[in-house]
Design a protein around this motif. Structure first.
Motif, PDB file in Angstrom:
ATOM      1  N   ILE A  75      82.219 -26.124  26.986  1.00  0.00           N
ATOM      2  CA  ILE A  75      82.140 -24.982  26.220  1.00  0.00           C
ATOM      3  C   ILE A  75      82.893 -24.936  24.855  1.00  0.00           C
ATOM      4  CG2 ILE A  75      82.861 -22.579  26.644  1.00  0.00           C
ATOM      5  CD1 ILE A  75      82.625 -23.023  29.726  1.00  0.00           C
ATOM      6  N   ALA A  77      84.163 -22.564  22.930  1.00  0.00           N
ATOM      7  CA  ALA A  77      85.322 -21.965  22.864  1.00  0.00           C
ATOM      8  C   ALA A  77      86.752 -22.266  23.473  1.00  0.00           C
ATOM      9  CB  ALA A  77      84.993 -20.405  23.119  1.00  0.00           C
ATOM     10  N   LEU A  78      86.368 -23.253  24.425  1.00  0.00           N
ATOM     11  CA  LEU A  78      87.278 -23.705  25.205  1.00  0.00           C
ATOM     12  C   LEU A  78      87.785 -25.299  24.758  1.00  0.00           C
ATOM     13  CD1 LEU A  78      86.531 -22.471  28.964  1.00  0.00           C
ATOM     14  CD2 LEU A  78      87.990 -21.386  27.170  1.00  0.00           C
ATOM     15  N   LYS A 106      88.467 -17.515  31.639  1.00  0.00           N
ATOM     16  CA  LYS A 106      88.855 -17.807  30.725  1.00  0.00           C
ATOM     17  C   LYS A 106      88.140 -17.409  29.344  1.00  0.00           C
ATOM     18  CE  LYS A 106      91.297 -22.004  30.298  1.00  0.00           C
ATOM     19  NZ  LYS A 106      91.598 -23.204  30.586  1.00  0.00           N
ATOM     20  N   LEU A 107      87.101 -17.061  29.576  1.00  0.00           N
ATOM     21  CA  LEU A 107      85.954 -16.714  28.426  1.00  0.00           C
ATOM     22  C   LEU A 107      86.074 -14.970  28.296  1.00  0.00           C
ATOM     23  CD1 LEU A 107      82.885 -18.861  28.628  1.00  0.00           C
ATOM     24  CD2 LEU A 107      84.707 -19.118  26.941  1.00  0.00           C
ATOM     25  N   SER A 108      86.850 -14.335  28.975  1.00  0.00           N
ATOM     26  CA  SER A 108      86.564 -12.905  29.212  1.00  0.00           C
ATOM     27  C   SER A 108      86.807 -12.275  27.807  1.00  0.00           C
ATOM     28  CB  SER A 108      87.644 -12.258  30.204  1.00  0.00           C
ATOM     29  OG  SER A 108      89.043 -12.757  29.787  1.00  0.00           O
ATOM     30  N   VAL A 110      86.148 -13.699  24.761  1.00  0.00           N
ATOM     31  CA  VAL A 110      85.406 -14.286  23.732  1.00  0.00           C
ATOM     32  C   VAL A 110      84.044 -13.530  23.767  1.00  0.00           C
ATOM     33  CG1 VAL A 110      84.010 -16.466  23.198  1.00  0.00           C
ATOM     34  CG2 VAL A 110      86.107 -16.615  24.449  1.00  0.00           C
ATOM     35  N   ARG A 115      79.915 -18.006  22.661  1.00  0.00           N
ATOM     36  CA  ARG A 115      79.993 -18.520  23.944  1.00  0.00           C
ATOM     37  C   ARG A 115      79.114 -19.930  24.256  1.00  0.00           C
ATOM     38  NH1 ARG A 115      82.352 -14.157  27.309  1.00  0.00           N
ATOM     39  NH2 ARG A 115      81.301 -15.236  29.062  1.00  0.00           N
ATOM     40  N   GLU A 142      74.567 -20.857  26.291  1.00  0.00           N
ATOM     41  CA  GLU A 142      75.398 -20.078  26.321  1.00  0.00           C
ATOM     42  C   GLU A 142      75.772 -19.634  27.540  1.00  0.00           C
ATOM     43  OE1 GLU A 142      73.470 -16.652  24.007  1.00  0.00           O
ATOM     44  OE2 GLU A 142      72.828 -18.249  22.521  1.00  0.00           O
ATOM     45  N   ARG A 145      78.023 -13.282  31.065  1.00  0.00           N
ATOM     46  CA  ARG A 145      79.145 -12.858  31.604  1.00  0.00           C
ATOM     47  C   ARG A 145      79.050 -12.484  33.006  1.00  0.00           C
ATOM     48  NH1 ARG A 145      82.682 -11.239  27.727  1.00  0.00           N
ATOM     49  NH2 ARG A 145      81.456 -11.223  25.572  1.00  0.00           N
TER      50      ARG A 145
END
Length: 198
Positions: A75, A77-78, A106-108, A110, A115, A142, A145
């Protein structure tokens, strides 16, 4: 029917390999079938290193040709997490649900559009007395959510494939095989090594 051993205990991976290899005339066997207690420690820092460790370890132990797979989710963003730790991202026992929850948490914060992620797979083919070879594939997508779909395993319910306009877990096994990271790596393997696969 010819038999081929895949160095995994993972039923989901075994199913992926069956979808890809049975049309080529192979009966897929896993470590559950041939050596249930055989566990090769994955100490590598890359998918390639882990795939080679597993393939060579199992081929040496059983004295037969083996395909090993190391794969996971990266990912952006991570910073590439969970990467080689995809199966045990949430720690302890392997749990798809716990791993998905950790990613979503962890992506909440973003936003959509940031994503982006990919599934990556490296296959290693090892046989006693032969040079180990590797093949790789990736699938861009991607992170959703919310979970979608009932197929697949691992992170498939939260991995959205824009080209299919569906989550990986919403694809039928044959559709997944056509676009997945594992499917790509296996096609690369079969093109590069037809004599091995025969």
């Amino acid at each position: 029917m010819k038999k081929i051993v895949i160095a995994t205990q993972n039923k989901g991976k075994a199913k992926d390999f069956e979808t890809l290899l049975s049309p080529l005339g192979y009966e897929v066997l896993t470590l559950r079938d041939v050596a249930q207690d055989l566990d090769i420690e994955e100490t590598g820092t890359t998918f390639e290193a882990n795939a080679i460790l597993k393939a060579e370890g199992v081929a040496k132990e059983l004295g037969i040709p083996v395909i090993a797979d190391d794969s996971g989710l990266e990912i952006d963003a991570l910073d590439g997490e969970p990467g080689v730790y995809s199966a045990r991202y949430a720690g302890g026992e392997k749990s798809d649900d716990a791993n998905i929850e950790k990613v979503l948490e962890k992506l909440s914060g973003v936003p959509d559009g940031e994503r982006t992620a990919r599934f990556r797979c490296v296959l290693a083919v090892a046989a006693p007395g032969e040079q180990t070879q590797t093949f790789s594939g990736s699938c861009e997508g991607e992170i959703l959510r919310l979970r979608r779909g009932d197929h697949g395993f691992g992170y498939d319910p939260i991995f959205y494939v824009p080209a299919q306009e569906r989550a990986m877990a919403e694809l039928e096994p044959e559709e997944k095989a056509a676009i997945s990271h594992r499917g790509q790596a296996l096609r690369e393997l079969s093109e590069a090594m037809p004599e091995w696969l025969k």
